[in-house]
Scaffold this motif. Structure first.
Motif, PDB file in Angstrom:
ATOM      1  N   SER A  22      27.165  37.709  14.927  1.00 59.05           N
ATOM      2  CA  SER A  22      26.627  37.469  16.274  1.00 59.05           C
ATOM      3  C   SER A  22      27.504  36.452  17.000  1.00 59.05           C
ATOM      4  N   TRP A  23      27.937  35.436  16.273  1.00 56.32           N
ATOM      5  CA  TRP A  23      28.763  34.386  16.883  1.00 56.32           C
ATOM      6  C   TRP A  23      30.071  34.977  17.409  1.00 56.32           C
ATOM      7  N   ARG A  24      30.661  35.880  16.631  1.00 56.50           N
ATOM      8  CA  ARG A  24      31.912  36.520  17.088  1.00 56.50           C
ATOM      9  C   ARG A  24      31.705  37.153  18.466  1.00 56.50           C
ATOM     10  N   VAL A  25      30.618  37.866  18.609  1.00 51.97           N
ATOM     11  CA  VAL A  25      30.373  38.576  19.875  1.00 51.97           C
ATOM     12  C   VAL A  25      30.140  37.570  21.004  1.00 51.97           C
ATOM     13  N   ARG A  26      29.401  36.494  20.709  1.00 53.51           N
ATOM     14  CA  ARG A  26      29.181  35.462  21.738  1.00 53.51           C
ATOM     15  C   ARG A  26      30.504  34.853  22.189  1.00 53.51           C
ATOM     16  N   ILE A  27      31.398  34.590  21.239  1.00 58.09           N
ATOM     17  CA  ILE A  27      32.710  34.013  21.581  1.00 58.09           C
ATOM     18  C   ILE A  27      33.464  34.977  22.508  1.00 58.09           C
ATOM     19  N   ALA A  28      33.482  36.248  22.129  1.00 56.39           N
ATOM     20  CA  ALA A  28      34.245  37.237  22.903  1.00 56.39           C
ATOM     21  C   ALA A  28      33.729  37.342  24.333  1.00 56.39           C
ATOM     22  N   PHE A  29      32.406  37.393  24.479  1.00 56.46           N
ATOM     23  CA  PHE A  29      31.831  37.462  25.825  1.00 56.46           C
ATOM     24  C   PHE A  29      32.205  36.216  26.622  1.00 56.46           C
ATOM     25  N   ALA A  30      32.176  35.059  25.973  1.00 61.54           N
ATOM     26  CA  ALA A  30      32.520  33.809  26.653  1.00 61.54           C
ATOM     27  C   ALA A  30      33.989  33.798  27.061  1.00 61.54           C
ATOM     28  N   LEU A  31      34.865  34.261  26.183  1.00 63.97           N
ATOM     29  CA  LEU A  31      36.294  34.301  26.512  1.00 63.97           C
ATOM     30  C   LEU A  31      36.557  35.211  27.707  1.00 63.97           C
ATOM     31  N   LYS A  32      35.801  36.301  27.776  1.00 63.65           N
ATOM     32  CA  LYS A  32      35.973  37.259  28.886  1.00 63.65           C
ATOM     33  C   LYS A  32      35.225  36.828  30.145  1.00 63.65           C
ATOM     34  N   GLY A  33      34.405  35.751  30.015  1.00 71.35           N
ATOM     35  CA  GLY A  33      33.620  35.311  31.168  1.00 71.35           C
ATOM     36  C   GLY A  33      32.504  36.274  31.539  1.00 71.35           C
ATOM     37  N   ILE A  34      31.952  36.971  30.542  1.00 76.60           N
ATOM     38  CA  ILE A  34      30.872  37.932  30.812  1.00 76.60           C
ATOM     39  C   ILE A  34      29.530  37.261  30.537  1.00 76.60           C
ATOM     40  N   ALA A  35      28.676  37.206  31.559  1.00 75.65           N
ATOM     41  CA  ALA A  35      27.325  36.661  31.366  1.00 75.65           C
ATOM     42  C   ALA A  35      26.497  37.662  30.573  1.00 75.65           C
ATOM     43  N   PHE A  36      25.601  37.147  29.754  1.00 70.38           N
ATOM     44  CA  PHE A  36      24.757  38.039  28.957  1.00 70.38           C
ATOM     45  C   PHE A  36      23.421  37.369  28.685  1.00 70.38           C
ATOM     46  N   ASP A  37      22.429  38.173  28.332  1.00 70.99           N
ATOM     47  CA  ASP A  37      21.149  37.651  27.868  1.00 70.99           C
ATOM     48  C   ASP A  37      21.121  37.726  26.354  1.00 70.99           C
ATOM     49  N   GLN A  38      20.316  36.865  25.776  1.00 69.22           N
ATOM     50  CA  GLN A  38      20.188  36.884  24.316  1.00 69.22           C
ATOM     51  C   GLN A  38      18.750  37.142  23.935  1.00 69.22           C
ATOM     52  N   VAL A  39      18.556  37.974  22.930  1.00 67.07           N
ATOM     53  CA  VAL A  39      17.243  38.159  22.333  1.00 67.07           C
ATOM     54  C   VAL A  39      17.372  37.755  20.868  1.00 67.07           C
ATOM     55  N   PRO A  40      16.749  36.637  20.486  1.00 61.26           N
ATOM     56  CA  PRO A  40      16.891  36.195  19.096  1.00 61.26           C
ATOM     57  C   PRO A  40      16.166  37.121  18.123  1.00 61.26           C
ATOM     58  N   VAL A  41      16.813  37.383  17.008  1.00 60.03           N
ATOM     59  CA  VAL A  41      16.242  38.152  15.909  1.00 60.03           C
ATOM     60  C   VAL A  41      16.300  37.232  14.701  1.00 60.03           C
ATOM     61  N   ASN A  42      15.150  36.730  14.270  1.00 70.91           N
ATOM     62  CA  ASN A  42      15.156  35.774  13.166  1.00 70.91           C
ATOM     63  C   ASN A  42      15.276  36.504  11.832  1.00 70.91           C
ATOM     64  N   LEU A  43      16.377  36.267  11.141  1.00 72.88           N
ATOM     65  CA  LEU A  43      16.677  37.041   9.929  1.00 72.88           C
ATOM     66  C   LEU A  43      15.849  36.609   8.720  1.00 72.88           C
ATOM     67  N   ILE A  44      15.145  35.482   8.883  1.00 69.30           N
ATOM     68  CA  ILE A  44      14.397  34.946   7.739  1.00 69.30           C
ATOM     69  C   ILE A  44      12.878  35.091   7.944  1.00 69.30           C
ATOM     70  N   LYS A  45      12.447  34.754   9.141  1.00 71.02           N
ATOM     71  CA  LYS A  45      11.015  34.694   9.441  1.00 71.02           C
ATOM     72  C   LYS A  45      10.347  36.049   9.267  1.00 71.02           C
ATOM     73  N   ASP A  46       9.116  36.035   8.818  1.00 65.57           N
ATOM     74  CA  ASP A  46       8.332  37.272   8.664  1.00 65.57           C
ATOM     75  C   ASP A  46       9.058  38.293   7.787  1.00 65.57           C
ATOM     76  N   GLY A  47       9.781  37.830   6.800  1.00 64.87           N
ATOM     77  CA  GLY A  47      10.535  38.749   5.944  1.00 64.87           C
ATOM     78  C   GLY A  47      11.790  39.277   6.602  1.00 64.87           C
ATOM     79  N   GLY A  48      12.089  38.762   7.824  1.00 66.47           N
ATOM     80  CA  GLY A  48      13.307  39.224   8.491  1.00 66.47           C
ATOM     81  C   GLY A  48      12.965  40.177   9.626  1.00 66.47           C
ATOM     82  N   GLN A  49      13.110  39.702  10.862  1.00 70.41           N
ATOM     83  CA  GLN A  49      12.722  40.511  12.031  1.00 70.41           C
ATOM     84  C   GLN A  49      13.646  41.713  12.245  1.00 70.41           C
ATOM     85  N   GLN A  50      14.792  41.719  11.547  1.00 68.72           N
ATOM     86  CA  GLN A  50      15.691  42.879  11.667  1.00 68.72           C
ATOM     87  C   GLN A  50      15.087  44.095  10.968  1.00 68.72           C
ATOM     88  N   PHE A  51      14.043  43.871  10.152  1.00 66.79           N
ATOM     89  CA  PHE A  51      13.433  44.977   9.419  1.00 66.79           C
ATOM     90  C   PHE A  51      12.189  45.550  10.100  1.00 66.79           C
TER      91      PHE A  51
END
Lengths: 220, 216
Positions: A22-51
């Motif tokens: 995720s950090w890689r993508v944030r860096i790339a967007f910042a380098l390109k000057g592209i504004a973006f929204d973020q939606v956090p996905v907690n990988l630990i909480k509730d057994g992992g929200q990615q699941f």
């Protein structure tokens, strides 16, 4: 009330503060000057929200980041980075010269395929009590291979004197190395590059220590 | 016909990463020489000082081309895409290109590295279970993605880098007893691609270093 088009079309990064991908993508967007929204996905909480079924519907790979951009969903950080490289102007993320481009991809892939996946959260959870040893081993081994390669390719940055996708991959991997107690002093080129890059705004503002979802105790 | 200026692929018959590069070269019609690196013999020839001098990453493939050494199969594939004409390995449309890279990376970062030889050797007796688990899990995620993106091939109707990554991963799936029948899109694509010359001639069953008992 006027709505600007960008409100309707801003990319959305679904990610986690400490996910190196995720950090890689944030860096790339910042380098390109592209504004973006973020939606956090907690990988630990509730057994992992990615699941959750909801997230799985967005990204069947059940990993972060997933990026909604230009009407499509993209995952895999390097695919996202090269997509914005090919569709947006601004700072070049890959050199013009094909041999240097190949070196950037080689270094990026070595980190993104050769090191990170073997020490990502899912694998470490399977390793249980041995997880720190396991992560340490693979990052140490990976950096032992990467150091001589970077010694050949690096100028001010990983490949020559321009920040590229290789630098975007390196810094989050060094962060992980430090988490798992790899002594980065053994790798002078990696150390120097990392120190230089951490002073660059795009790397600072995207740092895990200061994201929307960074726990209060880690925020700086 | 290869010449002294031909690229050289240092690889192993059964390495899926080496196979990807062989497929790509074949699709582009680029002649190359092969130098086998036996990953098992003598503790693994990739660990010799000599090979380490060529490729510090101590993995295959390593490709000598145009005066440089390149490793990481997708970096090699995109290099020949950008420097050689012939069959396109990535679509012209940026969104489709991104989908090709996404699928390729999911396989090449998300599945293969977690079940490559070095990791499996560390898993010891649990290696088959481990590999099976990660490939099964990976294919469960990949099947719905491919269902959306695939036409005749992984993305639309042209063979791309995604197909180049898929076929060797299905070969690995079969080695580790994953039932590919569960994944109808993956199965169909694999069957279609295995009939294509570039995939056939580069197949592990018929390389320079394929052991006699496996040769077909």
């Amino acid at each position: 009330m006027r709505l600007s088009l960008s409100c309707l079309t801003k990319p959305i990064i679904h990610g986690y503060f400490r996910s190196s991908c995720s950090w890689r993508v944030r860096i790339a967007f910042a380098l390109k000057g592209i504004a973006f929204d973020q939606v956090p996905v907690n990988l630990i909480k509730d057994g992992g929200q990615q699941f959750t079924e909801q997230y799985k519907g967005l990204n069947p790979m059940q990993q972060v980041p997933a990026v909604q951009i230009d009407g499509i969903m993209l995952s895999q950080s390097l695919a996202v980075i090269q997509y914005i490289e090919e569709t947006r102007t601004g700072h070049r993320l890959l050199p013009a010269d094909p041999k240097k481009r190949a070196q950037v991809r080689m270094i990026s892939d070595f980190i993104a395929s050769g090191i990170q996946p073997v020490q990502n959260l899912y694998v470490l959870q399977k390793m249980g009590a041995e997880k720190v040893q396991w992560a340490h081993h693979f990052i140490q081994r990976g950096f032992e291979a990467l150091e001589p390669i970077l010694k050949e390719t690096a100028g001010k940055y990983c490949v020559g004197d321009e920040i590229s996708m290789a630098d975007i991959c390196l810094v989050p991997q060094v962060y992980n190395a430090e988490r798992f107690k790899v002594d980065v002093d053994q790798f002078p080129t990696i150390k120097r590059l990392n120190q230089t890059l951490l002073k660059v705004d795009a790397f600072k503002e995207s740092h895990p220590s200061c994201q929307l979802d960074t726990p209060a105790e880690i925020c700086t």
